[in-house]
Design a protein around this motif. Structure first.
Motif, PDB file in Angstrom:
ATOM      1  N   ALA A  87     -16.869  37.808  54.675  1.00 20.10           N
ATOM      2  CA  ALA A  87     -15.603  37.883  54.449  1.00 20.10           C
ATOM      3  C   ALA A  87     -15.362  36.701  53.367  1.00 20.10           C
ATOM      4  O   ALA A  87     -16.099  35.722  53.215  1.00 20.10           O
ATOM      5  CB  ALA A  87     -14.743  37.717  55.411  1.00 20.10           C
ATOM      6  N   PRO A  88     -14.181  36.685  52.633  1.00 21.91           N
ATOM      7  CA  PRO A  88     -13.773  35.512  51.832  1.00 21.91           C
ATOM      8  C   PRO A  88     -14.019  34.242  52.569  1.00 21.91           C
ATOM      9  O   PRO A  88     -13.646  33.809  53.931  1.00 21.91           O
ATOM     10  CB  PRO A  88     -12.337  35.712  51.412  1.00 21.91           C
ATOM     11  CG  PRO A  88     -12.182  37.005  51.846  1.00 21.91           C
ATOM     12  CD  PRO A  88     -13.053  37.654  52.767  1.00 21.91           C
ATOM     13  N   MET A  89     -14.816  33.360  51.763  1.00 18.30           N
ATOM     14  CA  MET A  89     -15.078  32.013  52.370  1.00 18.30           C
ATOM     15  C   MET A  89     -14.080  31.427  53.416  1.00 18.30           C
ATOM     16  O   MET A  89     -12.630  31.549  52.899  1.00 18.30           O
ATOM     17  CB  MET A  89     -15.462  30.930  51.435  1.00 18.30           C
ATOM     18  CG  MET A  89     -16.802  31.464  50.788  1.00 18.30           C
ATOM     19  SD  MET A  89     -18.240  31.496  51.806  1.00 18.30           S
ATOM     20  CE  MET A  89     -18.815  29.818  51.951  1.00 18.30           C
ATOM     21  N   ARG A  90     -14.294  31.031  54.476  1.00 17.51           N
ATOM     22  CA  ARG A  90     -13.286  30.249  55.336  1.00 17.51           C
ATOM     23  C   ARG A  90     -13.878  28.984  55.568  1.00 17.51           C
ATOM     24  O   ARG A  90     -15.109  28.721  55.446  1.00 17.51           O
ATOM     25  CB  ARG A  90     -13.161  31.026  56.693  1.00 17.51           C
ATOM     26  CG  ARG A  90     -14.537  30.776  57.625  1.00 17.51           C
ATOM     27  CD  ARG A  90     -14.401  31.930  58.530  1.00 17.51           C
ATOM     28  NE  ARG A  90     -15.180  33.045  58.476  1.00 17.51           N
ATOM     29  CZ  ARG A  90     -14.876  34.219  58.750  1.00 17.51           C
ATOM     30  NH1 ARG A  90     -13.769  34.639  59.637  1.00 17.51           N
ATOM     31  NH2 ARG A  90     -15.587  35.225  58.406  1.00 17.51           N
ATOM     32  N   PHE A  91     -12.997  27.967  55.950  1.00 18.26           N
ATOM     33  CA  PHE A  91     -13.558  26.761  56.270  1.00 18.26           C
ATOM     34  C   PHE A  91     -13.975  26.468  57.475  1.00 18.26           C
ATOM     35  O   PHE A  91     -13.258  27.159  58.401  1.00 18.26           O
ATOM     36  CB  PHE A  91     -12.437  25.640  55.836  1.00 18.26           C
ATOM     37  CG  PHE A  91     -12.090  25.647  54.374  1.00 18.26           C
ATOM     38  CD1 PHE A  91     -12.961  24.852  53.484  1.00 18.26           C
ATOM     39  CD2 PHE A  91     -11.076  26.136  53.831  1.00 18.26           C
ATOM     40  CE1 PHE A  91     -12.722  24.708  52.139  1.00 18.26           C
ATOM     41  CE2 PHE A  91     -10.806  25.994  52.180  1.00 18.26           C
ATOM     42  CZ  PHE A  91     -11.749  25.418  51.608  1.00 18.26           C
ATOM     43  N   CYS A  92     -14.930  25.916  57.786  1.00 15.66           N
ATOM     44  CA  CYS A  92     -15.529  26.053  59.033  1.00 15.66           C
ATOM     45  C   CYS A  92     -15.615  24.412  59.506  1.00 15.66           C
ATOM     46  O   CYS A  92     -15.997  23.656  58.804  1.00 15.66           O
ATOM     47  CB  CYS A  92     -17.155  26.585  59.053  1.00 15.66           C
ATOM     48  SG  CYS A  92     -17.068  28.013  58.655  1.00 15.66           S
ATOM     49  N   GLN A  93     -15.571  24.121  61.095  1.00 16.48           N
ATOM     50  CA  GLN A  93     -15.799  22.806  61.487  1.00 16.48           C
ATOM     51  C   GLN A  93     -16.983  22.376  61.179  1.00 16.48           C
ATOM     52  O   GLN A  93     -17.994  23.035  61.299  1.00 16.48           O
ATOM     53  CB  GLN A  93     -15.131  22.912  62.873  1.00 16.48           C
ATOM     54  CG  GLN A  93     -13.971  23.064  63.357  1.00 16.48           C
ATOM     55  CD  GLN A  93     -13.646  23.051  64.995  1.00 16.48           C
ATOM     56  OE1 GLN A  93     -14.684  23.312  65.834  1.00 16.48           O
ATOM     57  NE2 GLN A  93     -12.506  22.805  65.221  1.00 16.48           N
ATOM     58  N   ASN A  94     -17.001  20.985  61.180  1.00 19.77           N
ATOM     59  CA  ASN A  94     -18.408  20.441  61.132  1.00 19.77           C
ATOM     60  C   ASN A  94     -18.831  20.366  62.455  1.00 19.77           C
ATOM     61  O   ASN A  94     -18.943  19.176  63.017  1.00 19.77           O
ATOM     62  CB  ASN A  94     -18.216  19.058  60.374  1.00 19.77           C
ATOM     63  CG  ASN A  94     -19.616  18.469  59.980  1.00 19.77           C
ATOM     64  OD1 ASN A  94     -20.460  19.154  60.012  1.00 19.77           O
ATOM     65  ND2 ASN A  94     -19.597  17.477  59.626  1.00 19.77           N
ATOM     66  N   LEU A  95     -19.387  21.239  63.176  1.00 16.84           N
ATOM     67  CA  LEU A  95     -19.670  21.289  64.580  1.00 16.84           C
ATOM     68  C   LEU A  95     -21.157  22.060  64.648  1.00 16.84           C
ATOM     69  O   LEU A  95     -21.312  23.221  63.888  1.00 16.84           O
ATOM     70  CB  LEU A  95     -18.692  22.084  65.381  1.00 16.84           C
ATOM     71  CG  LEU A  95     -19.044  22.322  66.570  1.00 16.84           C
ATOM     72  CD1 LEU A  95     -18.938  20.731  67.354  1.00 16.84           C
ATOM     73  CD2 LEU A  95     -17.776  23.192  67.300  1.00 16.84           C
ATOM     74  N   TYR A  96     -22.007  21.403  65.098  1.00 15.06           N
ATOM     75  CA  TYR A  96     -23.495  21.971  65.327  1.00 15.06           C
ATOM     76  C   TYR A  96     -23.558  22.529  66.699  1.00 15.06           C
ATOM     77  O   TYR A  96     -23.805  22.244  67.633  1.00 15.06           O
ATOM     78  CB  TYR A  96     -24.351  20.859  64.941  1.00 15.06           C
ATOM     79  CG  TYR A  96     -25.733  21.335  64.906  1.00 15.06           C
ATOM     80  CD1 TYR A  96     -26.225  22.198  63.770  1.00 15.06           C
ATOM     81  CD2 TYR A  96     -26.739  21.401  65.878  1.00 15.06           C
ATOM     82  CE1 TYR A  96     -27.397  22.697  63.408  1.00 15.06           C
ATOM     83  CE2 TYR A  96     -28.149  21.853  65.618  1.00 15.06           C
ATOM     84  CZ  TYR A  96     -28.419  22.539  64.292  1.00 15.06           C
ATOM     85  OH  TYR A  96     -29.475  23.190  64.226  1.00 15.06           O
ATOM     86  N   GLN A  97     -23.313  24.169  66.412  1.00 15.80           N
ATOM     87  CA  GLN A  97     -23.646  24.904  67.651  1.00 15.80           C
ATOM     88  C   GLN A  97     -24.761  25.943  66.961  1.00 15.80           C
ATOM     89  O   GLN A  97     -23.857  27.066  66.582  1.00 15.80           O
ATOM     90  CB  GLN A  97     -22.521  25.406  68.267  1.00 15.80           C
ATOM     91  CG  GLN A  97     -21.673  24.197  69.028  1.00 15.80           C
ATOM     92  CD  GLN A  97     -20.548  24.931  69.550  1.00 15.80           C
ATOM     93  OE1 GLN A  97     -19.760  25.860  69.095  1.00 15.80           O
ATOM     94  NE2 GLN A  97     -20.189  24.397  70.773  1.00 15.80           N
ATOM     95  N   PRO A  98     -25.841  25.843  66.876  1.00 17.02           N
ATOM     96  CA  PRO A  98     -26.600  26.941  65.997  1.00 17.02           C
ATOM     97  C   PRO A  98     -26.730  28.305  66.301  1.00 17.02           C
ATOM     98  O   PRO A  98     -26.597  28.560  67.670  1.00 17.02           O
ATOM     99  CB  PRO A  98     -27.973  26.134  66.024  1.00 17.02           C
ATOM    100  CG  PRO A  98     -28.178  25.246  67.319  1.00 17.02           C
ATOM    101  CD  PRO A  98     -26.651  24.797  67.438  1.00 17.02           C
ATOM    102  N   VAL A  99     -26.645  29.213  65.289  1.00 13.34           N
ATOM    103  CA  VAL A  99     -26.921  30.494  65.624  1.00 13.34           C
ATOM    104  C   VAL A  99     -28.081  31.014  64.772  1.00 13.34           C
ATOM    105  O   VAL A  99     -27.938  30.462  63.686  1.00 13.34           O
ATOM    106  CB  VAL A  99     -25.443  31.262  65.223  1.00 13.34           C
ATOM    107  CG1 VAL A  99     -25.686  32.750  65.244  1.00 13.34           C
ATOM    108  CG2 VAL A  99     -24.265  30.675  66.169  1.00 13.34           C
ATOM    109  N   ILE A 100     -28.756  31.873  65.611  1.00 13.38           N
ATOM    110  CA  ILE A 100     -29.950  32.443  64.466  1.00 13.38           C
ATOM    111  C   ILE A 100     -29.917  33.883  64.531  1.00 13.38           C
ATOM    112  O   ILE A 100     -29.318  34.540  65.480  1.00 13.38           O
ATOM    113  CB  ILE A 100     -31.291  31.900  65.367  1.00 13.38           C
ATOM    114  CG1 ILE A 100     -32.428  32.347  64.432  1.00 13.38           C
ATOM    115  CG2 ILE A 100     -31.368  32.657  66.801  1.00 13.38           C
ATOM    116  CD1 ILE A 100     -33.692  32.156  64.519  1.00 13.38           C
ATOM    117  N   VAL A 101     -30.087  34.412  63.482  1.00 16.89           N
ATOM    118  CA  VAL A 101     -30.107  35.865  63.156  1.00 16.89           C
ATOM    119  C   VAL A 101     -31.463  36.108  62.587  1.00 16.89           C
ATOM    120  O   VAL A 101     -32.156  35.566  61.791  1.00 16.89           O
ATOM    121  CB  VAL A 101     -28.745  36.104  62.053  1.00 16.89           C
ATOM    122  CG1 VAL A 101     -27.750  36.004  62.692  1.00 16.89           C
ATOM    123  CG2 VAL A 101     -29.102  35.638  60.536  1.00 16.89           C
ATOM    124  N   ALA A 102     -31.752  37.451  62.784  1.00 13.71           N
ATOM    125  CA  ALA A 102     -33.113  37.813  62.311  1.00 13.71           C
ATOM    126  C   ALA A 102     -33.048  39.236  62.073  1.00 13.71           C
ATOM    127  O   ALA A 102     -32.191  40.193  62.634  1.00 13.71           O
ATOM    128  CB  ALA A 102     -34.306  37.482  63.426  1.00 13.71           C
TER     129      ALA A 102
END
Length: 134
Positions: A87-102
């Motif tokens: 979707a149109p770029m949204r601003f994301c928090q500078n929070l590291y909670q990694p998500v992996i996709v494959a």
């Protein structure tokens, strides 16, 4: 059997089920992918891991909840996961909670193996609207 193996078997099963006349004019080849998403830096350590099957050719099928839209999104990107745009770029928090996709399987008959770790789920949603939305 690995995710790529499951997708390859599924692709062969789908291709085998299509009459020879229907395949004769189609030079693209099968498109069947096992898609996985989870919360971690690696699939081996991922919690909340989810996996679906997405078949795009000869027709949108599989266990993906929005198979048709996901196939359209991948087709628009030429099957290149790096070209997917959410979707149109949204601003994301500078929070590291990694998500992996494959994604493992075949796209237009060509083997695919794509793995990417995003800093958090917000960043992942900026990368794809439908493909990894399950």
């Amino acid at each position: 059997m690995t995710g790529a193996g499951v997708a390859a078997v599924a692709a062969l099963a789908v291709v085998s089920a299509v009459p020879a006349q229907a395949r004769a004019g189609d030079n693209a080849g099968p498109s069947a992918l096992t898609l996985t998403a989870g919360d971690s830096e690696s699939l081996d350590a991922a919690t909340n891991q989810r996996t679906v099957l997405l078949i795009c050719s000869p027709a949108p099928l599989g266990t993906h909840p929005q198979a048709s839209q996901a196939c359209d999104e991948l087709s628009a990107a030429g099957g290149d996961f790096g070209q997917l745009r959410g979707a149109p770029m949204r601003f994301c928090q500078n929070l590291y909670q990694p998500v992996i996709v494959a994604a493992d399987g075949v796209w237009n008959g060509v083997p695919v193996s794509y793995h990417r770790t995003f800093a958090n789920s917000c960043m992942e949603k900026n990368g794809s609207k439908y493909v990894f939305a399950f």
